[in-house]
Write a protein that holds these residues in place. Structure first.
Motif, PDB file in Angstrom:
ATOM      1  N   VAL A  29      10.265  -1.656   4.337  1.00 45.67           N
ATOM      2  CA  VAL A  29       9.157  -1.259   5.213  1.00 45.67           C
ATOM      3  C   VAL A  29       8.004  -2.215   4.924  1.00 45.67           C
ATOM      4  O   VAL A  29       8.051  -2.995   3.977  1.00 45.67           O
ATOM      5  CB  VAL A  29       8.726   0.210   4.983  1.00 45.67           C
ATOM      6  N   THR A  33       2.468   0.013   5.473  1.00 50.37           N
ATOM      7  CA  THR A  33       3.002   1.375   5.589  1.00 50.37           C
ATOM      8  C   THR A  33       2.815   2.114   4.277  1.00 50.37           C
ATOM      9  O   THR A  33       2.336   3.257   4.258  1.00 50.37           O
ATOM     10  CB  THR A  33       4.494   1.343   5.985  1.00 50.37           C
ATOM     11  N   HIS A  45       6.890   8.692   8.970  1.00 56.20           N
ATOM     12  CA  HIS A  45       7.924   9.229   9.846  1.00 56.20           C
ATOM     13  C   HIS A  45       9.111   9.591   8.964  1.00 56.20           C
ATOM     14  O   HIS A  45       9.318   9.007   7.901  1.00 56.20           O
ATOM     15  CB  HIS A  45       8.343   8.198  10.891  1.00 56.20           C
ATOM     16  N   SER A  46       9.921  10.526   9.393  1.00 52.41           N
ATOM     17  CA  SER A  46      11.029  11.000   8.559  1.00 52.41           C
ATOM     18  C   SER A  46      11.991   9.875   8.182  1.00 52.41           C
ATOM     19  O   SER A  46      12.478   9.830   7.044  1.00 52.41           O
ATOM     20  CB  SER A  46      11.775  12.138   9.245  1.00 52.41           C
ATOM     21  N   THR A  47      12.249   8.955   9.084  1.00 55.16           N
ATOM     22  CA  THR A  47      13.153   7.837   8.784  1.00 55.16           C
ATOM     23  C   THR A  47      12.548   6.928   7.718  1.00 55.16           C
ATOM     24  O   THR A  47      13.236   6.515   6.786  1.00 55.16           O
ATOM     25  CB  THR A  47      13.438   7.025  10.059  1.00 55.16           C
ATOM     26  N   THR A  48      11.264   6.644   7.846  1.00 54.56           N
ATOM     27  CA  THR A  48      10.579   5.791   6.868  1.00 54.56           C
ATOM     28  C   THR A  48      10.509   6.488   5.520  1.00 54.56           C
ATOM     29  O   THR A  48      10.749   5.870   4.480  1.00 54.56           O
ATOM     30  CB  THR A  48       9.168   5.438   7.367  1.00 54.56           C
ATOM     31  N   ALA A  50      12.573   8.620   4.324  1.00 57.78           N
ATOM     32  CA  ALA A  50      13.916   8.578   3.735  1.00 57.78           C
ATOM     33  C   ALA A  50      14.175   7.224   3.076  1.00 57.78           C
ATOM     34  O   ALA A  50      14.779   7.155   1.987  1.00 57.78           O
ATOM     35  CB  ALA A  50      14.973   8.863   4.795  1.00 57.78           C
ATOM     36  N   LEU A  51      13.715   6.134   3.679  1.00 62.08           N
ATOM     37  CA  LEU A  51      13.884   4.803   3.098  1.00 62.08           C
ATOM     38  C   LEU A  51      13.090   4.667   1.802  1.00 62.08           C
ATOM     39  O   LEU A  51      13.585   4.120   0.807  1.00 62.08           O
ATOM     40  CB  LEU A  51      13.428   3.724   4.091  1.00 62.08           C
TER      41      LEU A  51
END
Length: 80
Positions: A29, A33, A45-48, A50-51
């Protein structure tokens, strides 16, 4: 996946001795961020998230959900 708080993110980086740049690179990322999340400018965001969580966990951190003592972070015990 544990819910990641900005305070946990900063603490986890501290335990791992990682800069914001290093975490960003490992999580794939942008540094902004990480910076903006840790400074409370926005939520991930949920995807970010999670990363970021996956990168911290691969680094050896355990994110412990909030309880009456609050959220916690600790290093995993190395496997012998």
């Amino acid at each position: 996946m544990p819910h990641l708080l900005a305070e946990q993110c900063r603490a986890a980086r501290g335990l791992l001795d990682w800069t914001q740049e290093e975490l960003a690179a490992r999580a794939e990322v942008s540094r902004s961020t990480i910076r903006d999340f840790e400074n409370g400018r926005h939520h991930l965001h949920s995807t970010t998230a999670a990363l970021v969580v996956a990168a911290l966990e691969r680094g050896g951190v355990m994110l412990i959900p909030s309880d009456e003592a609050g959220p916690r972070v600790r290093l995993r015990k190395p496997i012998a």
